[in-house]
Design a protein around this motif. Structure first.
Motif, PDB file in Angstrom:
ATOM      1  N   SER A  55       0.844  -1.190   0.000  1.00  9.01           N
ATOM      2  CA  SER A  55       0.000   0.000   0.000  1.00  9.01           C
ATOM      3  C   SER A  55       0.881   1.242   0.000  1.00  9.01           C
ATOM      4  O   SER A  55       1.909   1.292   0.665  1.00  9.01           O
ATOM      5  N   SER A  56       0.462   2.241  -0.779  1.00 10.08           N
ATOM      6  CA  SER A  56       1.254   3.453  -0.939  1.00 10.08           C
ATOM      7  C   SER A  56       0.422   4.674  -0.658  1.00 10.08           C
ATOM      8  O   SER A  56      -0.763   4.736  -1.020  1.00 10.08           O
ATOM      9  N   SER A  57       1.034   5.686  -0.034  1.00 14.03           N
ATOM     10  CA  SER A  57       0.327   6.938   0.237  1.00 14.03           C
ATOM     11  C   SER A  57       0.011   7.695  -1.048  1.00 14.03           C
ATOM     12  O   SER A  57      -0.720   8.682  -1.027  1.00 14.03           O
ATOM     13  N   GLN A  58       0.566   7.244  -2.173  1.00 12.58           N
ATOM     14  CA  GLN A  58       0.229   7.838  -3.473  1.00 12.58           C
ATOM     15  C   GLN A  58      -1.186   7.461  -3.913  1.00 12.58           C
ATOM     16  O   GLN A  58      -1.691   7.993  -4.894  1.00 12.58           O
ATOM     17  N   GLY A  59      -1.810   6.526  -3.197  1.00 12.73           N
ATOM     18  CA  GLY A  59      -3.159   6.116  -3.559  1.00 12.73           C
ATOM     19  C   GLY A  59      -3.206   4.886  -4.434  1.00 12.73           C
ATOM     20  O   GLY A  59      -4.195   4.659  -5.137  1.00 12.73           O
ATOM     21  N   ALA A  74      -1.398  -3.090 -10.476  1.00  8.64           N
ATOM     22  CA  ALA A  74      -1.648  -2.023  -9.502  1.00  8.64           C
ATOM     23  C   ALA A  74      -3.117  -1.645  -9.536  1.00  8.64           C
ATOM     24  O   ALA A  74      -3.782  -1.757 -10.574  1.00  8.64           O
ATOM     25  N   ILE A  75      -3.616  -1.219  -8.388  1.00  4.64           N
ATOM     26  CA  ILE A  75      -4.997  -0.731  -8.277  1.00  4.64           C
ATOM     27  C   ILE A  75      -4.941   0.720  -7.813  1.00  4.64           C
ATOM     28  O   ILE A  75      -4.314   1.025  -6.797  1.00  4.64           O
ATOM     29  N   ASP A  76      -5.595   1.595  -8.558  1.00  4.84           N
ATOM     30  CA  ASP A  76      -5.734   2.991  -8.150  1.00  4.84           C
ATOM     31  C   ASP A  76      -6.973   3.089  -7.260  1.00  4.84           C
ATOM     32  O   ASP A  76      -8.096   2.880  -7.719  1.00  4.84           O
ATOM     33  N   VAL A  77      -6.776   3.386  -5.977  1.00  3.50           N
ATOM     34  CA  VAL A  77      -7.900   3.402  -5.039  1.00  3.50           C
ATOM     35  C   VAL A  77      -8.446   4.805  -4.798  1.00  3.50           C
ATOM     36  O   VAL A  77      -9.409   4.969  -4.039  1.00  3.50           O
ATOM     37  N   THR A  78      -7.866   5.821  -5.422  1.00  4.50           N
ATOM     38  CA  THR A  78      -8.363   7.186  -5.219  1.00  4.50           C
ATOM     39  C   THR A  78      -9.795   7.386  -5.715  1.00  4.50           C
ATOM     40  O   THR A  78     -10.515   8.222  -5.155  1.00  4.50           O
ATOM     41  N   PRO A  79     -10.283   6.653  -6.743  1.00  2.46           N
ATOM     42  CA  PRO A  79     -11.703   6.826  -7.104  1.00  2.46           C
ATOM     43  C   PRO A  79     -12.659   6.426  -5.996  1.00  2.46           C
ATOM     44  O   PRO A  79     -13.839   6.788  -6.038  1.00  2.46           O
TER      45      PRO A  79
END
Length: 351
Positions: A55-59, A74-79
């Motif tokens: 997990s990264s603080s970049q989202g 990779a999964i972008d979790v910001t949405p």
């Protein structure tokens, strides 16, 4: 660590603002162009074999190969309004993520294998007997009954519209059969800032953070919450002064037989036998993990693979500490995608 980084970030913004406001040549104000970083497009490959989640603080949730050196997906979790922190992988290889968000939108999210969208979302807000509640989860855990737990590093609790209080000693949980119901709160008076937690197969919780047992006895402590879903009983296991000053992760391994506590300052993992007995001492110490030439090394949170032969820990400085348990040898695995990484978990894990 988190509070220090927030203060440092605010200080940096203030300094940057002063520099931009006062930057001039020959008495003329200069307009310094600010370039907004472009969020990278990350392609999700559902067929890839993930050996380690990070997990990264970049989202992002980065899926690495088994040795951690290559990003395979990779999964972008910001949405999903998610800043990911603690993560774990269950025995069905579902990925669990503690997601911080603003305005009462924090959640615990479950990702099924091969999915880029949450299969289940647990809202860290609302309560049956209060006016308003919402928290900021820092870590996640689950037991064999399917109950889900979160450690809230901060929370807001209101009994009425005009009567609110803030707290950092909250653990919340959701019933396995009612994921959409409001969470149930458990308050630990020993811990002022809860950060990490894990559960043994029976559902007993082990939590850590900054806390005080008396006015003059404060520091990094570890507590147990026995029977959290029925009759919570809180016991201090590790008092202040035993571990370093900076809080790091706790993890239950060996099918509930071992409690692993990471000492960020010593860069080691202390292993204690479970169930806990009075005056218990660690039976084994893993590490130390990697330290670079600048003296940096801050292992924060991780776990073990299936069989407990390997351990992976996210180092906040931007690398993975990967170790073989039998030889107690650790190496640092870096990746261009890594920045401030918060947690790591093997796939499959030992859960």
């Amino acid at each position: 660590m988190r509070l220090f980084l927030l203060l440092a970030r605010c200080a940096s913004m203030l300094v940057l603002g002063e520099l931009l406001a006062g930057c001039s040549i020959s008495g003329k104000q200069q307009n310094v162009p600010l370039v907004s970083p472009v969020r990278p497009h990350v392609r999700f490959n559902a067929t890839s074999h993930v050996g380690i989640w990070v997990s990264s603080s970049q989202g992002y949730l980065f899926g690495q190969n088994e040795v951690g050196r290559k990003t395979v997906t990779a999964i972008d979790v910001t949405p999903y309004d998610c800043t990911p922190h603690g993560i774990k992988v269950d025995h069905q290889q579902n990925l669990w993520v503690a997601c911080e968000a603003d305005d009462g939108k924090s959640t615990i999210e479950e990702y099924a294998p091969g999915s880029s969208a949450p299969s289940t979302t647990y809202a860290d807000s609302g309560c049956a007997s209060c006016y308003l509640f919402y928290g900021w989860p820092y870590d996640v855990a689950f037991d064999d009954a399917g109950h889900v737990f979160a450690a809230n590093i901060y929370s807001i609790y209101c009994t009425s519209k005009s009567s609110c209080s803030s707290s950092s000693g909250e653990v919340v949980w959701w019933n396995a059969n009612a994921p959409t119901a409001p969470p149930t709160l458990i308050y630990d008076p020993n811990i002022t800032i809860v950060q990490y937690l894990d559960a043994d197969p029976s559902g007993n919780l082990y939590i850590d953070g900054q806390g005080c047992l008396s006015a003059h006895d404060c520091g990094f402590i570890v507590d147990e919450i026995a029977n959290p879903t029925t009759a919570p009983t809180i016991t201090n296991l590790i008092p202040p002064g035993i571990l370093g000053k900076h809080v790091a992760g706790v993890y239950v391994s060996k099918s509930g037989e071992v409690l692993d506590v990471i000492d960020q300052d010593a860069r080691t993992t202390f292993q204690y036998a479970l169930p806990w007995v009075a005056s218990e001492q660690p039976f084994n110490v893993l590490g130390p993990t990697f330290q670079n030439k600048f003296g940096l090394g801050a292992p924060v949170s991780g776990g073990f693979n299936e069989g407990d032969t390997r351990q992976v820990i996210a180092d906040f400085n931007g690398w993975l500490d990967v170790g073989r348990v039998a030889s107690n040898k650790y190496s640092a695995v870096s990746n261009p995608n890594f920045d401030s990484i918060a947690s790591a978990a093997y796939v499959p894990s030992d859960k």
